[in-house]
Design a protein around this motif. Structure first.
Motif, PDB file in Angstrom:
ATOM      1  N   ASN A   1       0.843  -1.195   0.000  1.00  0.00           N
ATOM      2  CA  ASN A   1       0.000   0.000   0.000  1.00  0.00           C
ATOM      3  C   ASN A   1       0.880   1.247   0.000  1.00  0.00           C
ATOM      4  O   ASN A   1       0.765   2.124   0.853  1.00  0.00           O
ATOM      5  CB  ASN A   1      -0.929   0.001   1.227  1.00  0.00           C
ATOM      6  N   CYS A   2       1.793   1.285  -0.951  1.00  0.00           N
ATOM      7  CA  CYS A   2       2.725   2.396  -1.111  1.00  0.00           C
ATOM      8  C   CYS A   2       2.850   2.696  -2.594  1.00  0.00           C
ATOM      9  O   CYS A   2       2.644   1.819  -3.433  1.00  0.00           O
ATOM     10  CB  CYS A   2       4.110   2.051  -0.574  1.00  0.00           C
TER      11      CYS A   2
ATOM     12  N   HIS B   1       4.915  -2.258   5.124  1.00  0.00           N
ATOM     13  CA  HIS B   1       4.767  -1.935   3.701  1.00  0.00           C
ATOM     14  C   HIS B   1       5.835  -0.920   3.290  1.00  0.00           C
ATOM     15  O   HIS B   1       6.427  -1.039   2.204  1.00  0.00           O
ATOM     16  CB  HIS B   1       3.368  -1.373   3.437  1.00  0.00           C
TER      17      HIS B   1
ATOM     18  N   SER C   1      -4.234   1.846   9.647  1.00  0.00           N
ATOM     19  CA  SER C   1      -3.447   0.882  10.400  1.00  0.00           C
ATOM     20  C   SER C   1      -1.972   1.197  10.176  1.00  0.00           C
ATOM     21  O   SER C   1      -1.621   1.971   9.284  1.00  0.00           O
ATOM     22  CB  SER C   1      -3.746  -0.557   9.947  1.00  0.00           C
ATOM     23  N   ASP C   2      -1.125   0.613  11.012  1.00  0.00           N
ATOM     24  CA  ASP C   2       0.312   0.833  10.894  1.00  0.00           C
ATOM     25  C   ASP C   2       0.835   0.029   9.714  1.00  0.00           C
ATOM     26  O   ASP C   2       0.803  -1.198   9.711  1.00  0.00           O
ATOM     27  CB  ASP C   2       1.005   0.392  12.187  1.00  0.00           C
ATOM     28  N   LEU C   3       1.314   0.718   8.698  1.00  0.00           N
ATOM     29  CA  LEU C   3       1.822   0.080   7.485  1.00  0.00           C
ATOM     30  C   LEU C   3       3.341   0.190   7.392  1.00  0.00           C
ATOM     31  O   LEU C   3       3.904   0.274   6.296  1.00  0.00           O
ATOM     32  CB  LEU C   3       1.161   0.709   6.255  1.00  0.00           C
TER      33      LEU C   3
ATOM     34  N   LEU D   1       1.879   6.634   1.219  1.00  0.00           N
ATOM     35  CA  LEU D   1       0.973   5.540   1.520  1.00  0.00           C
ATOM     36  C   LEU D   1      -0.328   5.697   0.741  1.00  0.00           C
ATOM     37  O   LEU D   1      -0.885   6.800   0.648  1.00  0.00           O
ATOM     38  CB  LEU D   1       0.673   5.491   3.017  1.00  0.00           C
TER      39      LEU D   1
ATOM     40  N   LYS E   1       4.038  -9.945   8.764  1.00  0.00           N
ATOM     41  CA  LYS E   1       4.545  -8.785   8.039  1.00  0.00           C
ATOM     42  C   LYS E   1       4.708  -9.089   6.553  1.00  0.00           C
ATOM     43  O   LYS E   1       4.954 -10.219   6.157  1.00  0.00           O
ATOM     44  CB  LYS E   1       5.916  -8.354   8.575  1.00  0.00           C
TER      45      LYS E   1
END
Length: 204
Positions: free
Chosen positions: A112-113, A141, A136-138, A131, A168
């Motif tokens: 998701n980048c 990613h 949420s903490d990505l 992002l 992860k």
């Protein structure tokens, strides 16, 4: 995993309000559409043949022909929306590999980048990651995006990614990068201490 550059190992983020960036579409490095993307949009080579297009027989040439036919369509514009930044945070990075190859690798990994590279409104040249999702903490990613680009992820990103209480993205590569970071930092501390001792005349 091939050796990663350490150019951005101590990097920190900046912020951009992407909705005010007028030339955003020009500086997003879009990945190449996958075969599934073309199929879902009805622009696969088979779809084109079925609708009367003369498509090259060679598989690679047929793919390129299908991609060229897909670009510029309403379906392509809709497909590109998934790569538009959704969060203001921006992490600097200059890939050590071809930017298109980096964008393709990120897309294949399901990150998701998005890679952004170019001049923002004739003001500043930027290169790095934004992002394309939030909530949420990505960090994993982001770390994976650096790895896909041939760069060691920043220390703070790697720490947060490893601390996530869930599977992860590219976890094995993340752990290998973390080990490399530890070695790099230990070596840096050793050299710093040696330099400090030299400056104080403490080393023979």
């Amino acid at each position: 995993m091939s050796k990663l550059s350490t150019d951005f190992i101590l990097a920190s983020p900046s912020r951009f309000n992407w909705s005010y960036v007028g030339d955003l579409d020009k500086i997003i490095v879009y990945p190449e559409p996958s075969d599934d993307d073309l199929f879902d949009a009805n622009y696969s080579p088979d779809h084109l043949v079925a609708t009367g297009w003369v498509v090259p027989e060679d598989e690679e040439e047929a793919y390129r022909f299908a991609v060229a036919s897909f670009r510029g369509t309403a379906s392509h514009d809709e497909w590109k929306q998934q790569f538009h930044p959704q969060m203001t945070v921006f992490w600097p990075c200059t890939p050590t590999i071809d930017p298109q190859a980096a964008a393709n690798a990120m897309y294949a990994a399901g990150l998701n980048c998005v890679l952004i590279s170019g001049q923002v409104d004739d003001i500043a040249n930027v290169s790095g990651f934004a992002l394309t999702a939030g909530g949420s903490d990505l960090s994993d990613h982001l770390a994976a995006a650096y790895i896909c680009s041939g760069q060691t992820p920043p220390v703070v990103v790697t720490q947060r990614a490893l601390a996530l209480n869930r599977p992860k993205v590219m976890e094995q590569e993340l752990k290998e990068a973390a080990e490399s970071i530890g070695q790099y930092l230990n070596s840096t501390i050793t050299r710093l201490n040696e330099t400090l001792e030299d400056s104080r005349g403490l080393r023979p």
